[in-house]
Scaffold this motif. Sequence first.
Motif, mmCIF file in Angstrom:
data_model
loop_
_atom_site.group_PDB
_atom_site.id
_atom_site.type_symbol
_atom_site.label_atom_id
_atom_site.label_comp_id
_atom_site.label_asym_id
_atom_site.label_seq_id
_atom_site.Cartn_x
_atom_site.Cartn_y
_atom_site.Cartn_z
ATOM 1 N N UNK A 121 9.071 2.728 -3.260
ATOM 2 C CA UNK A 121 9.231 2.185 -4.648
ATOM 3 C C UNK A 121 7.496 2.176 -5.387
ATOM 4 N N UNK A 122 7.745 2.792 -6.903
ATOM 5 C CA UNK A 122 7.169 2.655 -7.529
ATOM 6 C C UNK A 122 6.196 1.771 -7.726
ATOM 7 N N UNK A 123 6.280 0.531 -7.711
ATOM 8 C CA UNK A 123 5.724 -1.093 -7.779
ATOM 9 C C UNK A 123 4.863 -1.190 -6.971
ATOM 10 N N UNK A 124 4.847 -0.272 -5.871
ATOM 11 C CA UNK A 124 4.707 -1.314 -4.044
ATOM 12 C C UNK A 124 3.433 -0.354 -4.169
ATOM 13 N N UNK A 125 2.123 -1.276 -4.035
ATOM 14 C CA UNK A 125 0.968 -0.677 -3.326
ATOM 15 C C UNK A 125 -0.027 -0.283 -2.411
ATOM 16 N N UNK A 126 -0.540 0.598 -1.940
ATOM 17 C CA UNK A 126 -1.117 -0.030 -0.507
ATOM 18 C C UNK A 126 -2.356 -0.651 -0.747
ATOM 19 N N UNK A 127 -3.068 -1.746 -1.129
ATOM 20 C CA UNK A 127 -4.426 -1.899 -1.104
ATOM 21 C C UNK A 127 -4.965 -2.412 0.302
ATOM 22 N N UNK A 128 -5.982 -2.063 -0.377
ATOM 23 C CA UNK A 128 -6.936 -1.636 0.662
ATOM 24 C C UNK A 128 -7.665 -2.984 1.818
ATOM 25 N N UNK A 129 -7.808 -2.482 2.959
ATOM 26 C CA UNK A 129 -7.421 -4.014 3.881
ATOM 27 C C UNK A 129 -7.210 -3.318 5.515
ATOM 28 N N UNK A 152 4.887 -9.849 -3.067
ATOM 29 C CA UNK A 152 3.988 -9.245 -3.531
ATOM 30 C C UNK A 152 3.642 -7.506 -3.904
ATOM 31 N N UNK A 153 4.360 -6.866 -3.925
ATOM 32 C CA UNK A 153 4.155 -5.327 -4.262
ATOM 33 C C UNK A 153 3.031 -4.615 -3.699
ATOM 34 N N UNK A 154 3.345 -4.710 -2.053
ATOM 35 C CA UNK A 154 1.912 -4.134 -2.218
ATOM 36 C C UNK A 154 2.067 -4.515 -0.571
ATOM 37 N N UNK A 155 1.205 -4.043 0.870
ATOM 38 C CA UNK A 155 0.860 -3.325 1.415
ATOM 39 C C UNK A 155 -0.311 -3.297 1.774
ATOM 40 N N UNK A 156 -0.868 -3.605 2.456
ATOM 41 C CA UNK A 156 -2.582 -2.857 3.105
ATOM 42 C C UNK A 156 -2.743 -2.067 4.084
ATOM 43 N N UNK A 157 -3.160 -1.240 3.492
ATOM 44 C CA UNK A 157 -3.238 0.636 4.088
ATOM 45 C C UNK A 157 -3.131 0.512 5.744
ATOM 46 N N UNK A 158 -3.758 -0.606 6.080
ATOM 47 C CA UNK A 158 -3.568 -0.580 7.258
ATOM 48 C C UNK A 158 -3.043 -2.133 8.195
ATOM 49 N N UNK A 159 -1.160 -1.839 8.685
ATOM 50 C CA UNK A 159 -1.176 -3.223 8.640
ATOM 51 C C UNK A 159 -0.466 -2.938 10.181
ATOM 52 N N UNK A 160 -0.920 -4.407 11.138
ATOM 53 C CA UNK A 160 0.041 -4.174 12.549
ATOM 54 C C UNK A 160 0.700 -4.921 12.745
ATOM 55 N N UNK A 186 2.194 6.096 7.123
ATOM 56 C CA UNK A 186 0.910 6.549 7.856
ATOM 57 C C UNK A 186 0.398 4.515 7.152
ATOM 58 N N UNK A 187 -0.967 4.418 8.510
ATOM 59 C CA UNK A 187 -1.181 3.290 8.629
ATOM 60 C C UNK A 187 -0.735 1.992 9.089
ATOM 61 N N UNK A 188 0.545 2.545 10.020
ATOM 62 C CA UNK A 188 1.385 0.758 9.910
ATOM 63 C C UNK A 188 1.871 1.013 11.741
ATOM 64 N N UNK A 189 0.961 0.466 12.367
ATOM 65 C CA UNK A 189 1.055 0.448 13.690
ATOM 66 C C UNK A 189 1.935 -0.771 14.285
ATOM 67 N N UNK A 190 2.637 -0.383 15.931
ATOM 68 C CA UNK A 190 3.013 -1.899 15.989
ATOM 69 C C UNK A 190 2.236 -2.334 17.015
ATOM 70 N N UNK A 191 2.022 -3.826 17.504
ATOM 71 C CA UNK A 191 1.399 -4.363 18.274
ATOM 72 C C UNK A 191 2.041 -5.335 19.423
ATOM 73 N N UNK A 192 1.847 -4.766 20.212
ATOM 74 C CA UNK A 192 2.819 -5.976 21.235
ATOM 75 C C UNK A 192 2.033 -6.844 22.727
#
Length: 294
Positions: A121-129, A152-160, A186-192
Amino acid sequence: MVLCVGVILGFGCGKEIGNAFGVVVIMVMLITTIMLTLVMIIIWRTPPVFVGMFFIPFVIMEGSYVSAVFTKIPEGGWLPFAVSMILALIMFVWYYGRQRKIEYEMANKITLERLGELLAMPEVQRVPGLCFFYNNIQDGLTPILGHYIKNMSSLHTVTIFVTLRYLLVSKVDQRERILIKRLRPRGVYQCTIQYGYDISEGLSLKGGEDLVTQVMRCLKQHIAMSTDRRSSVSTEEEIANLEAASSAEVVHVRGKMRFYVGDDASCFDKVMLRFYEFLHSICRSALPTLGMPL
């Protein structure tokens, strides 16, 4: 303390308190015998002959005691049964509420395809962190994620996405305690994170590492050893992006799902779910016990 004082004031007689105590003791003995027999059959795989040699004498002796103390139920022996019924009701309400919540999450979970659509979505940004997003389900992502991205219209560049998995063992081997999986965006991981019923040491590993350090170390090892390259990003670049996100900011997101009990709900659901919400509001989170920040 209040309950003990109430029992003494309510009975006012040591005889009836003794009757209640006698019922408790013999019932605990009988239940222990039955549970140990089940352990011998199901877990220890004890031969039936030895199981019978243990079970028959004890159940006859303790069964005789139980039949004797049953005559004391009207004279104070009813108290432990009343307490047991209250505790059983609390456990049933907790189980019922948890099951309803799991059903909702599974029915409204966010798939990887839906996550890709939200991030496109154009309004969603990947913010640093670096973001640790705690997820209650393993097959999919919690519906709270959709509300989070839209608000929040955003998601961090690396999200676990971190999921806690309880195993029926006392302790989980350190090599199997943290499992990492790369997801499609990209930058999205799953941790169990797997743990047993003995969590006295939390999730501490060698050197007293905290949660972030442990997960980062396991994630770097997974990236270095992984042969599943779904993008043009090299291993060195992916690890560099991970370290940059960790240096920029570390955020922990733990959503809290609440029941909305409408007027059209049944009386049973109104009572059960509202009681569950009360129990949930006074329940202490397990995250600090496992070494996770709130």
